[in-house]
Design an enzyme around this catalytic site. Structure first.
Site, PDB file in Angstrom:
ATOM      1  N   GLU A 250     -14.626 -10.217  14.503  1.00  0.00           N
ATOM      2  CA  GLU A 250     -14.137 -10.749  15.779  1.00  0.00           C
ATOM      3  C   GLU A 250     -14.790 -12.103  15.961  1.00  0.00           C
ATOM      4  O   GLU A 250     -15.993 -12.191  16.212  1.00  0.00           O
ATOM      5  CB  GLU A 250     -14.478  -9.781  16.920  1.00  0.00           C
ATOM      6  CG  GLU A 250     -13.701 -10.080  18.207  1.00  0.00           C
ATOM      7  CD  GLU A 250     -14.486 -10.942  19.189  1.00  0.00           C
ATOM      8  OE1 GLU A 250     -14.210 -12.164  19.234  1.00  0.00           O
ATOM      9  OE2 GLU A 250     -15.354 -10.411  19.878  1.00  0.00           O
ATOM     10  N   CYS A 284     -15.309 -15.670  24.403  1.00  0.00           N
ATOM     11  CA  CYS A 284     -14.434 -15.978  23.264  1.00  0.00           C
ATOM     12  C   CYS A 284     -12.956 -15.771  23.590  1.00  0.00           C
ATOM     13  O   CYS A 284     -12.098 -16.430  23.014  1.00  0.00           O
ATOM     14  CB  CYS A 284     -14.835 -15.145  22.047  1.00  0.00           C
ATOM     15  SG  CYS A 284     -14.838 -13.365  22.335  1.00  0.00           S
TER      16      CYS A 284
END
Length: 507
Positions: A250, A284
């Site tokens: 990720e 993010c």
């Protein structure tokens, strides 16, 4: 919520004198919070060996046993949430309320994983088909064994728990390497588990910098779950490739928000400020780029500028957000703002003077060149780049003109159009008329495409991510057409050829 957060109780380091240590610093003033022994290659290998032994015990517990253990673990975290949130706040600098919200979300995911693992992973029957009608077929999922989790610093509980909780629920032991900026959070979680099951180290933490993460990748774990930058992910992949150790990654994002001409402008501006400036922009899957339909562009720009100008970073209890947790991120933010302005962008709120030594005041930029680093690279700071587009179709084209694809959002009064646009966006998660809505939905898998990574955490896909598939067939009776023999009968082949043509040869 602030009053619920206790004073930070930094976990007590363990280790002998003379060992290399890692200092945990408060990013607000560089106060040393604690020092932890650094786990070298030998210590990491020993932790994985202990995890391997504990994994056998954990596997034997079965779905029901693991559920009970994990729900008890959840209760421990929830009952001490203020204590954990204080450690998060101290190590990241984020406000206490934000830290407590992060713990709350992590607990929700742990709860879901514990309660749904059996339903998702238990063995189930599948149709065998006409040709194999004599076989009883089933598919099930088995634990991988030991999972190494390498966590980030921006959400040091919520994000790694998306791997830890689902890996544990799937039956694996976990060795967690937290960010070197937030080691105390990782030690706290491991200590909380150890207090429950001191003889079964199903969850352990190893502290260190990149070398410790490399050692974990090479220590014989069965999978690595990594969260961090795309550049670091490539380095981790290269190490994992040495032993064909699989990984889920990720990575970063350059998340786009699209605002239609019929959108609720006030709501869109509120969410843009939250997604782009909350947590100091260090999210993010938040918001970094905003594409607004021309008829409402100025209204939106004015609304988001008003909200941004009212925010105040700082280290006190009334601060809107905290400092840049990672010091070198300040220069990246400065470089992106400078590049945008040099290319002709207009600073609506703030500018280069907004970037200070530890804190960055809100920055809203307009008419930003699409080839500026403020539009192409992850800024990871409290900045918003707002550009005008003709309509959502142009917004989709610009949003997709990025190598990243983590999160995105669409604001429109027409939810059907919003869903259609969401399908066209190259992103792993899309919210309509909100941002980060998926973060609090444990059933939804999370992950990105392109340079934002691969694989999924959370939800049923997250449980399967930390499992290996096992297919089983049981022959119930001899096959009417015996083709699995070295002495096939001509009649069986003739009938098989006829079946092939009859079943599959017709148009």
């Amino acid at each position: 919520m602030t009053e619920q957060v206790a004073d930070a109780r930094i976990p007590t380091p363990r280790g002998g004198q003379g060992e290399p240590t890692l200092a945990s610093l408060d990013p607000r003033d560089d106060t040393v919070l604690a020092e932890y022994p650094v786990a070298g290659k030998g210590e990491v290998a020993a932790a994985v060996d202990r995890a391997r032994a504990a994994a056998h015990w954990w596997d034997v517990q079965g779905f029901r046993g693991r559920r009970q253990w994990l729900l008890e673990f959840k209760s421990v975290i929830a009952s001490r949430a203020g204590e954990l949130a204080a450690v998060v706040s101290a190590e990241t600098g984020k406000p206490a309320d934000d830290a407590l919200l992060e713990v709350m979300l992590a607990v929700e995911h742990l709860d879901w994983a514990a309660k749904h693992a059996q339903k998702v992973l238990r063995r189930r029957t599948v149709p065998s088909g006409l040709v194999s009608a004599n076989q009883a077929s089933s598919v099930g999922y088995r634990p991988l064994g030991v999972v190494g989790v390498i966590g980030p610093w921006n959400y040091p509980v919520y994000t790694p728990m998306g791997s830890i909780a689902y890996a544990l629920a799937a039956g694996n032991a976990v060795v967690f390497k937290p960010s070197e900026l937030t080691p105390g959070v990782g030690v706290w979680l491991a200590d909380a588990w150890q207090a429950m099951a001191p003889m079964q180290p199903v969850l352990q933490t190893v502290v260190g910098r990149g070398e410790t993460g490399t050692a974990l990748c090479r220590a014989g774990v069965d999978k690595i779950a990594f969260t961090g930058s795309t550049a670091t992910a490539k380095k981790v992949m290269a190490v994992c490739a040495e032993t064909l150790t699989p990984m889920v990654a990720e990575c970063g994002g350059k998340d786009a928000m699209l605002v239609d001409a019929d959108a609720d402008i006030d709501a869109a501006a509120d969410f843009a400020a939250f997604g782009g400036l909350g947590n100091g922009g260090q999210t993010c899957a938040g918001v970094e780029r905003v594409y607004v339909a021309e008829p409402v562009y100025q209204r939106f720009l004015d609304a988001v500028a008003e909200r941004a100008a009212a925010l105040r970073p700082g280290g006190g209890p009334t601060a809107s957000y905290g400092p840049m947790t990672m010091g070198r991120q300040v220069q990246i933010v400065r470089d992106h703002v400078r590049d945008a302005l040099a290319g002709g962008a207009r600073a609506v709120v703030g500018g280069l003077d907004s970037v200070h030594e530890r804190y960055v005041d809100p920055v809203v930029l307009a008419e930003v060149p699409e080839d500026s680093t403020a539009m192409t690279e992850e800024t990871f700071g409290p900045t918003l780049a707002v550009n005008k587009v003709v309509d959502l179709d142009e917004g989709v084209r610009r949003a997709n003109a990025s190598r990243y694809g983590l999160g995105a959002s669409v604001f429109t009064a027409d939810k059907d159009r919003g869903r259609a646009v969401a399908e066209r966006l190259h992103a792993g998660a899309v919210t309509i008329n909100s941002v980060l809505g998926f973060a609090g939905v444990p059933a939804l898998p999370f992950g990105g495409v392109g340079d934002s990574g691969f694989g999924r955490i959370h939800g049923a896909d997250g449980l399967r991510e930390f499992s290996t598939v096992k297919s089983v067939t049981v022959q119930r009776f001899p096959a009417p057409l015996n083709l699995l023999t070295m002495t096939r009968k001509p009649r069986d082949m003739k009938v098989s050829a006829w079946m092939l043509k009859t079943r599959h040869g017709r148009r």
